[in-house]
Scaffold this motif. Structure first.
Motif, short mmCIF file in Angstrom:
data_model
loop_
_atom_site.label_atom_id
_atom_site.label_comp_id
_atom_site.label_asym_id
_atom_site.label_seq_id
_atom_site.Cartn_x
_atom_site.Cartn_y
_atom_site.Cartn_z
N PRO A 64 0.81 -1.22 0.00
CA PRO A 64 0.00 0.00 0.00
C PRO A 64 0.84 1.28 0.00
N VAL A 65 2.04 1.22 0.59
CA VAL A 65 2.92 2.38 0.57
C VAL A 65 3.37 2.67 -0.86
N CYS A 66 3.70 1.62 -1.60
CA CYS A 66 4.08 1.78 -3.01
C CYS A 66 2.93 2.41 -3.79
N GLY A 67 1.71 1.96 -3.51
CA GLY A 67 0.56 2.51 -4.21
C GLY A 67 0.32 3.97 -3.85
N GLN A 68 0.54 4.32 -2.59
CA GLN A 68 0.29 5.68 -2.13
C GLN A 68 1.18 6.69 -2.84
N VAL A 69 2.45 6.34 -3.05
CA VAL A 69 3.40 7.26 -3.69
C VAL A 69 3.65 6.89 -5.16
N THR A 70 2.81 6.01 -5.70
CA THR A 70 2.93 5.52 -7.08
C THR A 70 4.35 5.05 -7.42
N ALA A 71 4.92 4.28 -6.51
CA ALA A 71 6.27 3.72 -6.73
C ALA A 71 6.11 2.38 -7.44
N LEU A 72 5.77 2.45 -8.73
CA LEU A 72 5.49 1.24 -9.51
C LEU A 72 6.72 0.33 -9.61
N HIS A 73 7.90 0.93 -9.78
CA HIS A 73 9.13 0.14 -9.90
C HIS A 73 9.33 -0.73 -8.66
N SER A 74 9.14 -0.14 -7.49
CA SER A 74 9.30 -0.88 -6.24
C SER A 74 8.21 -1.93 -6.09
N GLY A 75 6.98 -1.57 -6.49
CA GLY A 75 5.88 -2.53 -6.41
C GLY A 75 6.10 -3.74 -7.29
N LYS A 76 6.68 -3.51 -8.48
CA LYS A 76 6.97 -4.63 -9.38
C LYS A 76 8.05 -5.54 -8.79
N GLU A 77 9.01 -4.95 -8.08
CA GLU A 77 10.04 -5.77 -7.45
C GLU A 77 9.43 -6.67 -6.38
#
Length: 382
Positions: free
Chosen positions: A18-31
């Protein structure tokens, strides 16, 4: 944790996504998704729901759907997350189709399902369809809550039905929230209804006396009407009460780093040779495809030249240029903004997507905008 050799559990990843989603950190979310795929264990439903939610909030709705389709077990949150993802990304027809599929699979919708659908209808201009949904949901045992009424008021107001929206607010079975009055005030701004705006803002000042957005919205209503003395009065009121306007801020992720840009700021970057070169090339190219700065969005009593300079310094433009410089050709540009995108920046993004042949995904406070080949997924209704 990884450095200490602690490993991780599904709870760990469910918390981080959810933190990745909040700041739109797609690269981190994909990892993180990669870690799930490589694990010998099958992801549980809460984890996969969090993964879907991350992709939806990063504007990667195709990835969200792939996770949804591959889930062997789904709960009501899975369906709601997918429907909500479609709605905020401007794909209301896909959201409605999934809702129909949900019903055919005998999955009973809940209040969250209808909030997602009503919000999607509101941001897509589907007022008649939204009104039908509002009445239909009671057939499924869902009693309208304040959130459902907020969606209805927003939907009516955005479509210009201000009197009908006000009638809904005045007949609510519960006390109207600040968000409901704020939605109505925004509709007054869209349609230039000064008298109703003044009535609405009195209620807002009682409920949220320290919310800067209410003062700014009223100021914008007056500015659109050319009532500069009233604009001055509102700004003086803000100064006396110690209320400051939120600065426009946008951010992007490039590899593992989040880069932040503030409207009118980032002077070192704006004065760099790379920025000046790209900005000049974009200015020439966008002009050739018909883009002309719309200085009416600058609600200050200043000359046209100064207005053009202000518009060009908006944070989402700075973020877009930085991304164009620092990412490879053809790579999507993903930007998040803390405020609503203005009309002129919206037009500029469409033009830039056309001349650069890049997909630009911009998330503002209202919704996602997917700019591609000179058009936007919102169909210019937001």
């Amino acid at each position: 944790m990884q450095g200490e050799g602690m490993g991780f559990s599904w709870v760990t990843l469910t918390t981080v996504l959810p933190v990745c989603g909040q700041v739109t950190a797609l690269h981190s979310g994909k990892e993180i998704h990669g870690q799930i795929v490589k694990s010998k264990k099958r992801g549980d439903v809460p984890l996969l729901n969090s993964l879907m939610d991350m992709y939806a909030k990063c504007g990667a709705i195709d990835y969200c759907r792939k996770v949804f389709d591959r889930m062997q077990n789904k709960d009501i949150t899975s369906w709601n997350t997918m429907i909500s993802g479609y709605s905020i990304n401007g794909q209301i027809e896909e959201a409605m189709a999934l809702f129909d599929e949900m019903i055919s699979n005998r999955i009973r919708p809940d209040g969250i399902t209808f909030v997602a659908l009503l919000s999607g209808c509101s941001h897509s201009g589907l007022t008649s369809k939204g009104k039908r949904l509002f009445h239909v949901m009671q057939n499924y045992g869902v009693k309208p809550s304040l959130e459902h009424y907020a969606c209805l008021v927003d939907m009516l107001g955005r479509s210009g039905k201000l009197d009908e929206a006000l009638a809904v607010v005045e007949s609510l079975p519960m006390k109207p929230s600040g968000s409901i009055w704020g939605s109505l005030l925004n509709s007054c701004r869209l349609y230039g209804n000064v008298s109703l705006a003044e009535t609405v803002v009195e209620r807002l000042f009682e409920i949220e006396p320290n919310n800067p957005g209410n003062y700014v919205m009223l100021s914008n209503v007056y500015a659109n009407a050319g009532m500069w003395e009233e604009v001055k009065r509102v700004r003086e009121m803000m100064g006396m009460r110690g209320i400051k306007k939120d600065a426009g801020c946008s951010w992007i992720q490039i590899k593992h780093r989040i880069h932040t840009f503030v409207a009118g700021g980032s002077t070192d970057f704006r004065n760099s040779a790379e920025f000046c070169r790209i900005w000049s090339e974009l200015s020439d190219a966008t002009k050739k495809v018909g883009y002309v700065p719309d200085t009416e969005v600058v609600l200050h009593d200043i000359n046209a030249e100064m207005k053009t300079m202000w518009v060009c310094g908006h944070s989402e433009r700075l973020a877009a240029v930085y991304a164009l410089i620092n990412t490879g050709d053809g790579m999507p540009v993903r930007i998040t903004k803390n405020l609503r995108v203005c009309v002129d920046c919206h037009s500029w993004m469409k033009a830039v997507s056309r001349v650069t042949r890049r997909l630009i995904v911009l998330r503002d406070t209202n919704r996602f905008h997917h700019f591609e080949n000179g058009t936007c997924s919102c169909k210019d209704y937001w």
